[in-house]
Write an enzyme that holds these catalytic residues in place. Structure first.
Site, short mmCIF file in Angstrom:
data_model
loop_
_atom_site.label_atom_id
_atom_site.label_comp_id
_atom_site.label_asym_id
_atom_site.label_seq_id
_atom_site.Cartn_x
_atom_site.Cartn_y
_atom_site.Cartn_z
N HIS A 99 59.53 -58.27 -102.61
CA HIS A 99 60.41 -57.63 -101.64
C HIS A 99 61.72 -57.17 -102.28
O HIS A 99 62.37 -56.27 -101.75
CB HIS A 99 60.67 -58.58 -100.48
CG HIS A 99 59.51 -58.69 -99.54
ND1 HIS A 99 59.65 -58.89 -98.18
CD2 HIS A 99 58.18 -58.62 -99.77
CE1 HIS A 99 58.45 -58.94 -97.62
NE2 HIS A 99 57.54 -58.79 -98.57
N HIS A 267 48.28 -60.83 -102.22
CA HIS A 267 47.68 -61.71 -101.22
C HIS A 267 46.62 -62.63 -101.81
O HIS A 267 45.96 -63.36 -101.08
CB HIS A 267 47.10 -60.87 -100.08
CG HIS A 267 48.13 -60.17 -99.27
ND1 HIS A 267 47.83 -59.18 -98.34
CD2 HIS A 267 49.48 -60.29 -99.25
CE1 HIS A 267 48.95 -58.74 -97.79
NE2 HIS A 267 49.97 -59.40 -98.32
#
Length: 729
Positions: A99, A267
């Protein structure tokens, strides 16, 4: 005895109750006024490390291996105040690094990991960055230990790298060199919505038409890094989400293969958190009370940690072994059928229609408990979009290839805004040159002062005008962006596609000048790059113009620029650097909704200029005759090609008045006779109308500052020419 009435004691001296937040600002009173704040940010006065501190020098004394060892130990050093999922913080630190880097957009080079901006508003309080404040607090002991040798910006990315390595991935490398900022950025436009996660179509929506995302934005919603994991506007539909993903990742400079790799690799480890009620969470860090000490989303109502954590609202892990780098993501995604469900926090997600118990991940706290895995709408897009599906199946069938592609994509994601490889620091910098790093050949020659003087003489005798030399050097250098350190004169990519054909570079004039430079180069007994010839040509022209103004000055020139090749240039990735406006050359490609002076300000900020530097450069470029296409707008002088302060003298002279002749067109008229003296644009007028810019213009218009104007212009000119010379820093 004093007869004055006694003053009240014990009362707050600020009747409005606040020193900083009350009352209207100038921007509130005059919202349409030009706001120069973006040129005044990151002043050295706000940097506690002082003027003499060199981060590059400090980093070179860092024991990088010791930092990596400490980070690896931290991964499994679970803290009671914020326990690690499955005893491993890897997923949390990867999300933090992701992020930090993932806010980058290629359109203007802003966002990204290069400044440590995740520590400040608005990013520290974006909904998508929930609980990353905890990740940074976990890193604080390491930051404290290594101090000034290791910036927060570098530490956050290195922590993500070490998280992957601790779970079994061989990363591609790491380059340091990211310098921290010390307050929020003012130049980054994140969107005009007035609330977090506002759906498209509302007030200030970033979308128009069918689903056209506003430039330069990349994320689909205010407060998200990229796409909504629940679906477009929170409505699950993997094929629609795939379109958002493709657009968003393209605006982050990623192709389809890199997109699938990053989605899957991100993920493969860790989990999403939504096992609770989001209503129990406190405010974000910027809004939290002082006793929270900069932490946000604190749950004082229920347990709120471990398995009971709420962050995105989505709940679960994607793979069977969420602390291990493997191919489990594709195994889970491709070998199961999925159906929609809602998390305990009420978020849309997908769950397997059926799954064997041994394929389910264990609970983060109790390994005897098995939990249902999840896929987001974005994950389902990797399966349902035809192109993404092909790539997913390729990765599934070849785990080694997937690991290699991901490692390279992760390196690109986390280093894209660090700039050319010349800026990378540390022992872990990969030896391989990558095309997205905009490589430039290293030069193998030197030039003496006599050589440089000879070059200047040859160029001035070539028949090229001052305006042609100045415009060509400027066009070559002006592409530099301090946001991601791309562009600039080094490499002379103005010779190559796509830059040689950009309208703003006046291709016909450019080819004429380049042809002359090629002729000069071929006749030299010493090796000199075209890149250096372009810049030394500009220097020669400025020196001549200064001499003609009565000021003898040498424009500093540092040789050492290489000439890039087509093979070293990703033409597609350079497209976003194409100028569609340049107030310094008084040009806009077409009529835009944004005023020309606002665009000038944006370009000046990207080029790393201060407001005084922007001012002196505009005034100098006008009198040098360097306008696009030879336009006379703003050329307030009868001595074109002479580096005089005439632009400012005539701009501030009350003998003239300004009269509109069109939307961005004005005449300067003599008050006494009504005779039209000159023409101008808004970019010219703003230096007389804006109170701050006028204060600078008046300095340069003064009789005692004619020489100062020349010297300040030369200093600012050299700054632009050397902006991408990281070897000189």
């Amino acid at each position: 005895m004093d007869n004055n009435p006694p003053t009240s004691t014990g009362k707050c001296p600020f009747t409005h109750g606040s020193v900083t937040a009350s009352g209207k600002s100038n921007t509130d009173w005059w919202p349409n006024a030009l706001n120069l704040d973006i040129l005044h940010q990151h002043d050295r006065k706000t940097n506690p490390l002082g003027d003499d501190f060199s981060y590059a020098a400090a980093f070179k004394t860092l024991d990088l291996q010791a930092v990596k060892n400490d980070l690896k130990a931290l991964m499994t050093d679970s803290q009671d105040w914020w326990p690690a999922d499955w005893g491993h913080y890897g997923g949390l630190f990867i999300r933090m690094a992701w992020h930090s880097a993932g806010s980058y957009r290629i359109a203007d080079g802003r966002g990204g990991a290069g400044t440590g901006n995740q520590r400040f508003a608005p990013l520290n309080s974006w909904p998508d960055n929930g609980n990353l404040d905890k990740a940074r607090r976990l890193l604080w002991p390491i930051k404290k230990k290594y101090g000034n040798k290791l910036s927060w910006a570098d530490l956050m990315i290195l922590a993500g790298n070490m998280a992957y390595e601790s779970m079994g991935l061989k990363t591609f490398g790491f380059g340091g060199g990211r310098e921290d900022i010390w307050h929020p950025e003012k130049d980054v436009y994140w969107g005009s919505e007035k609330e977090w996660l506002a759906k498209s179509g509302g007030e200030g929506s970033r979308y128009s038409g069918e689903r056209d995302l506003e430039n330069p934005l990349a994320a689909v919603m205010m407060g998200l890094i990229y796409v909504n994991p629940e679906g477009v506007d929170g409505n699950p539909d993997p094929l629609r989400t795939a379109k958002d993903i493709r657009e968003t990742f393209a605006r982050m400079a990623m192709n389809d293969e890199e997109t699938v790799a990053l989605t899957a690799g991100g993920h493969t480890v860790g989990k999403a958190h939504g096992n609770g009620n989001a209503a129990n969470l406190g405010p974000d860090p910027e809004a939290a009370d002082v006793e929270e000490q900069g932490l946000g989303w604190v749950n004082h109502k229920t347990r709120g940690i471990g398995r009971d954590t709420v962050t995105s609202g989505i709940e679960g892990a994607w793979t069977t072994h969420p602390t291990k780098w493997d191919n489990g993501y594709f195994d889970m995604l491709l070998n199961h059928d999925w159906e929609l469900t809602k998390s305990p926090a009420g978020a849309w997600q997908w769950k397997p229609v059926s799954i064997k118990e041994e394929d389910m991940p264990v609970d983060v706290e109790d390994p005897s408990i098995r939990c249902t895995p999840l896929m987001t709408d974005a994950d389902m897009a990797m399966k349902m979009d035809p192109e993404y599906r092909k790539i997913s199946e390729r990765f599934y069938s070849d785990p080694a290839y997937f690991s290699e592609v991901f490692a390279r994509a992760w390196f690109k994601l986390t280093h894209r805004d660090l700039g050319p490889k010349a800026r990378y620091l540390g022992a872990d910098v990969p030896a391989e040159d990558l095309i997205w790093q905009d490589p430039v050949p290293t030069v193998d020659y030197t030039l003496s002062d006599a050589d440089i003087a000879d070059l200047k003489a040859k160029i001035l005798a070539s028949g090229l005008s001052v305006a042609e030399l100045v415009a060509t050097a400027w066009d070559s250098a002006r592409t530099f962006r301090g946001s991601d350190f791309r562009g600039g004169a080094n490499g002379a990519r103005i010779r190559l596609a796509p830059q040689k054909d950009w309208e703003g570079n006046e291709p016909a004039r450019l080819q004429k000048v380049l042809g002359v430079f090629a002729g000069i180069q071929s006749g030299l007994s010493k090796k000199v790059s075209i890149a250096d010839l372009i810049v030394v040509g500009g220097a020669a022209a400025v020196e001549k113009a200064a001499r003609d103004a009565g000021v003898n000055i040498t424009v500093p020139f540092a040789p050492g620029r290489g000439d890039a090749t087509d093979a070293q240039t990703d033409a597609e990735s350079f497209a976003p650097l194409e100028p569609v406006h340049d107030g310094f050359r008084n040009w806009v490609k077409k009529d835009y909704a944004v005023q020309p002076e606002e665009m000038l300000l944006d370009r000046a900020q990207l080029m790393g200029l201060t407001a005084p530097e922007m001012t002196v450069l505009v005034g100098g470029m006008r009198v040098l005759g360097a306008n696009y296409g030879g336009s006379k707008n703003g050329v307030f002088t009868d001595k074109v090609g002479v580096l005089s302060n005439d632009f400012f003298v005539n701009l501030t002279d009350m003998a003239y008045q300004w009269k509109p002749t069109g939307k961005n067109s004005y005449n300067i008229v003599e008050r006494n006779t009504g005779t039209v003296k000159w023409s101008a644009t808004r970019v010219d007028l703003v230096f007389g109308s804006n109170s701050i810019l006028r204060s600078y213009a008046e300095v340069y218009a003064q009789d005692d500052n004619r020489e100062k104007f020349v010297r300040d212009f030369v200093k600012a000119w050299v700054k632009v020419m050397n902006a991408d010379r990281f070897d000189l820093k």
